[in-house]
Design a protein around this motif. Sequence first.
Motif, PDB file in Angstrom:
ATOM      1  N   ARG A 192       0.854  -1.189   0.000  1.00 61.54           N
ATOM      2  CA  ARG A 192       0.000   0.000   0.000  1.00 61.54           C
ATOM      3  C   ARG A 192       0.889   1.239   0.000  1.00 61.54           C
ATOM      4  O   ARG A 192       1.882   1.298   0.724  1.00 61.54           O
ATOM      5  CB  ARG A 192      -0.885   0.019   1.237  1.00 61.54           C
ATOM      6  CG  ARG A 192      -1.968  -1.026   1.233  1.00 61.54           C
ATOM      7  CD  ARG A 192      -2.855  -0.858   2.441  1.00 61.54           C
ATOM      8  NE  ARG A 192      -4.123  -1.541   2.406  1.00 61.54           N
ATOM      9  CZ  ARG A 192      -4.287  -2.846   2.309  1.00 61.54           C
ATOM     10  NH1 ARG A 192      -3.268  -3.624   2.192  1.00 61.54           N
ATOM     11  NH2 ARG A 192      -5.485  -3.381   2.321  1.00 61.54           N
ATOM     12  N   ASN A 193       0.475   2.230  -0.792  1.00 64.07           N
ATOM     13  CA  ASN A 193       1.211   3.500  -0.759  1.00 64.07           C
ATOM     14  C   ASN A 193       0.606   4.381   0.339  1.00 64.07           C
ATOM     15  O   ASN A 193      -0.337   3.988   1.020  1.00 64.07           O
ATOM     16  CB  ASN A 193       1.200   4.176  -2.135  1.00 64.07           C
ATOM     17  CG  ASN A 193      -0.190   4.515  -2.619  1.00 64.07           C
ATOM     18  OD1 ASN A 193      -1.131   4.615  -1.846  1.00 64.07           O
ATOM     19  ND2 ASN A 193      -0.313   4.688  -3.922  1.00 64.07           N
ATOM     20  N   ARG A 194       1.138   5.566   0.503  1.00 64.55           N
ATOM     21  CA  ARG A 194       0.696   6.436   1.605  1.00 64.55           C
ATOM     22  C   ARG A 194      -0.786   6.789   1.497  1.00 64.55           C
ATOM     23  O   ARG A 194      -1.502   6.835   2.492  1.00 64.55           O
ATOM     24  CB  ARG A 194       1.543   7.703   1.644  1.00 64.55           C
ATOM     25  CG  ARG A 194       2.990   7.430   2.024  1.00 64.55           C
ATOM     26  CD  ARG A 194       3.784   8.699   2.165  1.00 64.55           C
ATOM     27  NE  ARG A 194       3.312   9.591   3.199  1.00 64.55           N
ATOM     28  CZ  ARG A 194       3.574   9.470   4.499  1.00 64.55           C
ATOM     29  NH1 ARG A 194       4.304   8.482   4.918  1.00 64.55           N
ATOM     30  NH2 ARG A 194       3.103  10.346   5.362  1.00 64.55           N
ATOM     31  N   ALA A 195      -1.271   7.043   0.296  1.00 63.83           N
ATOM     32  CA  ALA A 195      -2.678   7.408   0.123  1.00 63.83           C
ATOM     33  C   ALA A 195      -3.599   6.237   0.468  1.00 63.83           C
ATOM     34  O   ALA A 195      -4.624   6.417   1.120  1.00 63.83           O
ATOM     35  CB  ALA A 195      -2.922   7.870  -1.306  1.00 63.83           C
ATOM     36  N   GLU A 196      -3.230   5.025   0.034  1.00 67.33           N
ATOM     37  CA  GLU A 196      -4.049   3.848   0.326  1.00 67.33           C
ATOM     38  C   GLU A 196      -4.013   3.493   1.809  1.00 67.33           C
ATOM     39  O   GLU A 196      -4.970   2.951   2.338  1.00 67.33           O
ATOM     40  CB  GLU A 196      -3.566   2.651  -0.498  1.00 67.33           C
ATOM     41  CG  GLU A 196      -3.817   2.791  -1.974  1.00 67.33           C
ATOM     42  CD  GLU A 196      -3.140   1.692  -2.769  1.00 67.33           C
ATOM     43  OE1 GLU A 196      -2.173   1.092  -2.261  1.00 67.33           O
ATOM     44  OE2 GLU A 196      -3.569   1.437  -3.903  1.00 67.33           O
ATOM     45  N   GLU A 206       1.628  12.622   0.034  1.00 67.23           N
ATOM     46  CA  GLU A 206       2.979  12.077  -0.139  1.00 67.23           C
ATOM     47  C   GLU A 206       4.026  13.074   0.343  1.00 67.23           C
ATOM     48  O   GLU A 206       3.802  14.279   0.385  1.00 67.23           O
ATOM     49  CB  GLU A 206       3.214  11.707  -1.595  1.00 67.23           C
ATOM     50  CG  GLU A 206       3.025  12.867  -2.557  1.00 67.23           C
ATOM     51  CD  GLU A 206       2.989  12.406  -3.980  1.00 67.23           C
ATOM     52  OE1 GLU A 206       3.902  12.784  -4.719  1.00 67.23           O
ATOM     53  OE2 GLU A 206       2.063  11.678  -4.343  1.00 67.23           O
ATOM     54  N   ILE A 207       5.162  12.563   0.712  1.00 64.83           N
ATOM     55  CA  ILE A 207       6.278  13.381   1.178  1.00 64.83           C
ATOM     56  C   ILE A 207       7.067  13.840  -0.034  1.00 64.83           C
ATOM     57  O   ILE A 207       7.257  13.084  -0.986  1.00 64.83           O
ATOM     58  CB  ILE A 207       7.171  12.566   2.144  1.00 64.83           C
ATOM     59  CG1 ILE A 207       6.338  12.110   3.337  1.00 64.83           C
ATOM     60  CG2 ILE A 207       8.371  13.366   2.591  1.00 64.83           C
ATOM     61  CD1 ILE A 207       7.064  11.137   4.240  1.00 64.83           C
ATOM     62  N   ASP A 208       7.538  15.089  -0.004  1.00 66.97           N
ATOM     63  CA  ASP A 208       8.330  15.613  -1.122  1.00 66.97           C
ATOM     64  C   ASP A 208       9.551  14.732  -1.364  1.00 66.97           C
ATOM     65  O   ASP A 208      10.246  14.328  -0.433  1.00 66.97           O
ATOM     66  CB  ASP A 208       8.784  17.046  -0.830  1.00 66.97           C
ATOM     67  CG  ASP A 208       7.622  18.022  -0.858  1.00 66.97           C
ATOM     68  OD1 ASP A 208       6.600  17.702  -1.491  1.00 66.97           O
ATOM     69  OD2 ASP A 208       7.752  19.104  -0.243  1.00 66.97           O
ATOM     70  N   GLY A 209       9.793  14.458  -2.627  1.00 67.70           N
ATOM     71  CA  GLY A 209      10.971  13.678  -3.008  1.00 67.70           C
ATOM     72  C   GLY A 209      10.743  12.179  -3.045  1.00 67.70           C
ATOM     73  O   GLY A 209      11.656  11.433  -3.355  1.00 67.70           O
ATOM     74  N   THR A 210       9.542  11.737  -2.728  1.00 62.80           N
ATOM     75  CA  THR A 210       9.268  10.301  -2.799  1.00 62.80           C
ATOM     76  C   THR A 210       8.329  10.010  -3.959  1.00 62.80           C
ATOM     77  O   THR A 210       7.555  10.851  -4.384  1.00 62.80           O
ATOM     78  CB  THR A 210       8.616   9.777  -1.498  1.00 62.80           C
ATOM     79  OG1 THR A 210       7.359  10.427  -1.315  1.00 62.80           O
ATOM     80  CG2 THR A 210       9.497  10.011  -0.304  1.00 62.80           C
ATOM     81  N   ASP A 211       8.405   8.801  -4.431  1.00 66.93           N
ATOM     82  CA  ASP A 211       7.521   8.369  -5.505  1.00 66.93           C
ATOM     83  C   ASP A 211       6.119   8.173  -4.936  1.00 66.93           C
ATOM     84  O   ASP A 211       5.963   7.621  -3.847  1.00 66.93           O
ATOM     85  CB  ASP A 211       8.046   7.061  -6.097  1.00 66.93           C
ATOM     86  CG  ASP A 211       7.260   6.636  -7.303  1.00 66.93           C
ATOM     87  OD1 ASP A 211       6.347   5.817  -7.139  1.00 66.93           O
ATOM     88  OD2 ASP A 211       7.557   7.140  -8.400  1.00 66.93           O
ATOM     89  N   PRO A 212       5.078   8.593  -5.658  1.00 67.05           N
ATOM     90  CA  PRO A 212       3.716   8.436  -5.139  1.00 67.05           C
ATOM     91  C   PRO A 212       3.304   6.976  -4.936  1.00 67.05           C
ATOM     92  O   PRO A 212       2.451   6.685  -4.127  1.00 67.05           O
ATOM     93  CB  PRO A 212       2.831   9.087  -6.195  1.00 67.05           C
ATOM     94  CG  PRO A 212       3.720   9.741  -7.165  1.00 67.05           C
ATOM     95  CD  PRO A 212       5.116   9.321  -6.913  1.00 67.05           C
ATOM     96  N   GLY A 213       3.930   6.078  -5.665  1.00 73.23           N
ATOM     97  CA  GLY A 213       3.583   4.664  -5.543  1.00 73.23           C
ATOM     98  C   GLY A 213       4.488   3.888  -4.613  1.00 73.23           C
ATOM     99  O   GLY A 213       4.382   2.662  -4.514  1.00 73.23           O
TER     100      GLY A 213
END
Length: 93
Positions: free
Chosen positions: A29-33, A39-46
Motif C-alpha cells: 500500500r502506498n501512503r494514500a491507500e 505524499e512526502i516531497d521527493g518520494t515516488d507516489p507509488g
Amino acid sequence: MISQIGSLLAIYFVLWWVVLFMALPFGVRNRAEAGQGDEIDGTDPGAPVAALMVRKALWTTLISAVIFAAALYAYRAGWLGVDRLVKLMGIPL
C-alpha cells in the motif's frame, strides 16, 4: 550425484525468485491507500509504506518448497519427463 544436487539447487533458486516476484505486489500500500495523508516531497507516489519483505521471503520459501516437492515427485514418478513433455507439446524428435 554432486551435479544432480547442484541442478536441483539451481532449479529451486530460479523457482524461488519467480515466486518472489509474483508475491511482491501483494499487500503493498502506498501512503494514500494506507491513509497516511499526502505524499512526502521527493518520494515516488507509488512507493510502499511497508514492503514486508521478511514475511514475503518466508511465504516465498514455503510456496517454492511445496511447488518444488510436487514437481520432484512428479518427475521421479515418471509423470514429468522430457519424453512426456515432448509428446504433450507435439515436438518431433
